[in-house]
Design a protein around this motif. Sequence first.
Motif, PDB file in Angstrom:
ATOM      1  N   ASP A 183     -39.808 -22.720 -78.311  1.00 14.16           N
ATOM      2  CA  ASP A 183     -40.583 -22.676 -79.552  1.00 14.16           C
ATOM      3  C   ASP A 183     -41.152 -21.295 -79.861  1.00 14.16           C
ATOM      4  OD1 ASP A 183     -40.118 -25.411 -80.006  1.00 14.16           O
ATOM      5  OD2 ASP A 183     -41.782 -25.920 -78.646  1.00 14.16           O
ATOM      6  N   ASP A 184     -40.395 -20.253 -79.584  1.00 15.24           N
ATOM      7  CA  ASP A 184     -40.772 -18.869 -79.887  1.00 15.24           C
ATOM      8  C   ASP A 184     -42.095 -18.452 -79.254  1.00 15.24           C
ATOM      9  OD1 ASP A 184     -38.432 -18.703 -81.310  1.00 15.24           O
ATOM     10  OD2 ASP A 184     -39.372 -18.784 -83.280  1.00 15.24           O
ATOM     11  N   ARG A 185     -42.342 -18.952 -78.036  1.00 10.86           N
ATOM     12  CA  ARG A 185     -43.570 -18.530 -77.358  1.00 10.86           C
ATOM     13  C   ARG A 185     -43.402 -17.088 -76.877  1.00 10.86           C
ATOM     14  NH1 ARG A 185     -43.270 -18.409 -71.614  1.00 10.86           N
ATOM     15  NH2 ARG A 185     -41.494 -19.628 -70.919  1.00 10.86           N
ATOM     16  N   VAL A 186     -44.508 -16.371 -76.832  1.00 11.99           N
ATOM     17  CA  VAL A 186     -44.491 -14.960 -76.433  1.00 11.99           C
ATOM     18  C   VAL A 186     -44.285 -14.856 -74.926  1.00 11.99           C
ATOM     19  CG1 VAL A 186     -45.828 -12.818 -76.344  1.00 11.99           C
ATOM     20  CG2 VAL A 186     -45.971 -14.296 -78.353  1.00 11.99           C
ATOM     21  N   VAL A 187     -43.289 -14.072 -74.531  1.00 13.86           N
ATOM     22  CA  VAL A 187     -42.995 -13.826 -73.121  1.00 13.86           C
ATOM     23  C   VAL A 187     -43.751 -12.591 -72.645  1.00 13.86           C
ATOM     24  CG1 VAL A 187     -41.160 -13.193 -71.489  1.00 13.86           C
ATOM     25  CG2 VAL A 187     -40.715 -14.876 -73.289  1.00 13.86           C
ATOM     26  N   GLY A 188     -43.826 -11.577 -73.499  1.00 17.11           N
ATOM     27  CA  GLY A 188     -44.489 -10.312 -73.166  1.00 17.11           C
ATOM     28  C   GLY A 188     -44.093  -9.241 -74.160  1.00 17.11           C
ATOM     29  N   ARG A 189     -44.188  -7.978 -73.728  1.00 20.00           N
ATOM     30  CA  ARG A 189     -43.832  -6.841 -74.577  1.00 20.00           C
ATOM     31  C   ARG A 189     -42.767  -6.003 -73.894  1.00 20.00           C
ATOM     32  NH1 ARG A 189     -46.051  -6.597 -79.044  1.00 20.00           N
ATOM     33  NH2 ARG A 189     -48.102  -7.377 -79.474  1.00 20.00           N
ATOM     34  N   VAL A 190     -41.887  -5.409 -74.687  1.00 13.46           N
ATOM     35  CA  VAL A 190     -40.871  -4.518 -74.137  1.00 13.46           C
ATOM     36  C   VAL A 190     -41.565  -3.237 -73.686  1.00 13.46           C
ATOM     37  CG1 VAL A 190     -38.744  -3.231 -74.566  1.00 13.46           C
ATOM     38  CG2 VAL A 190     -39.083  -5.471 -75.650  1.00 13.46           C
ATOM     39  N   ALA A 191     -41.619  -3.033 -72.367  1.00 12.99           N
ATOM     40  CA  ALA A 191     -42.271  -1.848 -71.802  1.00 12.99           C
ATOM     41  C   ALA A 191     -41.292  -0.692 -71.677  1.00 12.99           C
ATOM     42  CB  ALA A 191     -42.866  -2.179 -70.437  1.00 12.99           C
ATOM     43  N   GLY A 192     -40.017  -1.007 -71.581  1.00 18.38           N
ATOM     44  CA  GLY A 192     -39.008   0.032 -71.446  1.00 18.38           C
ATOM     45  C   GLY A 192     -37.627  -0.558 -71.522  1.00 18.38           C
ATOM     46  N   VAL A 193     -36.650   0.330 -71.497  1.00 20.52           N
ATOM     47  CA  VAL A 193     -35.255  -0.070 -71.532  1.00 20.52           C
ATOM     48  C   VAL A 193     -34.551   0.650 -70.393  1.00 20.52           C
ATOM     49  CG1 VAL A 193     -33.140  -0.123 -72.907  1.00 20.52           C
ATOM     50  CG2 VAL A 193     -35.361  -0.369 -74.031  1.00 20.52           C
TER      51      VAL A 193
END
Length: 175
Positions: free
Chosen positions: A116-126
Motif C-alpha cells: 500500500d505504498d508505505r514508506v520504506v526510507g530514503r535513497v541515501a546513495g546509489v
Amino acid sequence: MIRREDVFKIGRMGKPHGVKGEVSMQCDDDVFDRVDADYLVLDVDGILVPFFIEEYRFRSDDVVLMKLEDIDSEQQARELTGCDVYFPHSLADNGESTEVSWQQLQGFAVLDHQHDDRVVGRVAGVDVSTVNTLLEVEREDGSEVLIPASEELVVDVDIAGRQIVLDIPDGLLDL
C-alpha cells in the motif's frame, strides 16, 4: 549556502590533465550535459562549493575532461583531485530532458507498492561499483537496505514530490 539535500552525487574528480587547469572527472551521470548547466558543486574539505564550467569534453562514456573557471594551473587542478562532484536537484528537475538517472533519485522517499505504498526510507546513495546498480535506502531506524535499481521494479517516479514507488519483491526488505 548549498545544502546536501539540494544536490546529488554525479561523480568524482580525478587527476589534472595537462598544465592549464584541466582536470579529469569520472562521472556516473551526464546530467550536466543533458540540461546545459553552468556549474557543478564540489565537496571541498566537507564544504559544498559551486564551480563554474568553462568547457568540457567527453574522453569516454564515463570520463570527462573539464576546465573550471579560476582553475588555471596544474597545481590548482591537483587540489581538486578526489573531490566528490554533485549536481543541484533544481537544475536537473528544470531540465528539458525527461530522463531521470538513478543518481538523481538521491534523497527521494522510497515507497513499497506491494504494501500500500508505505514508506520504506530514503535513497541515501546509489552503488554503481558492480554490474548491478543498487539503491542504498536508509530506513527511519537508521538501518540500511540495498534494493536493485531495476527499471522493472519502478512503478512511478514523482520528481516534484521527490518520491519513487517500487514493486519490491517479497522478502527483500527482511534481508
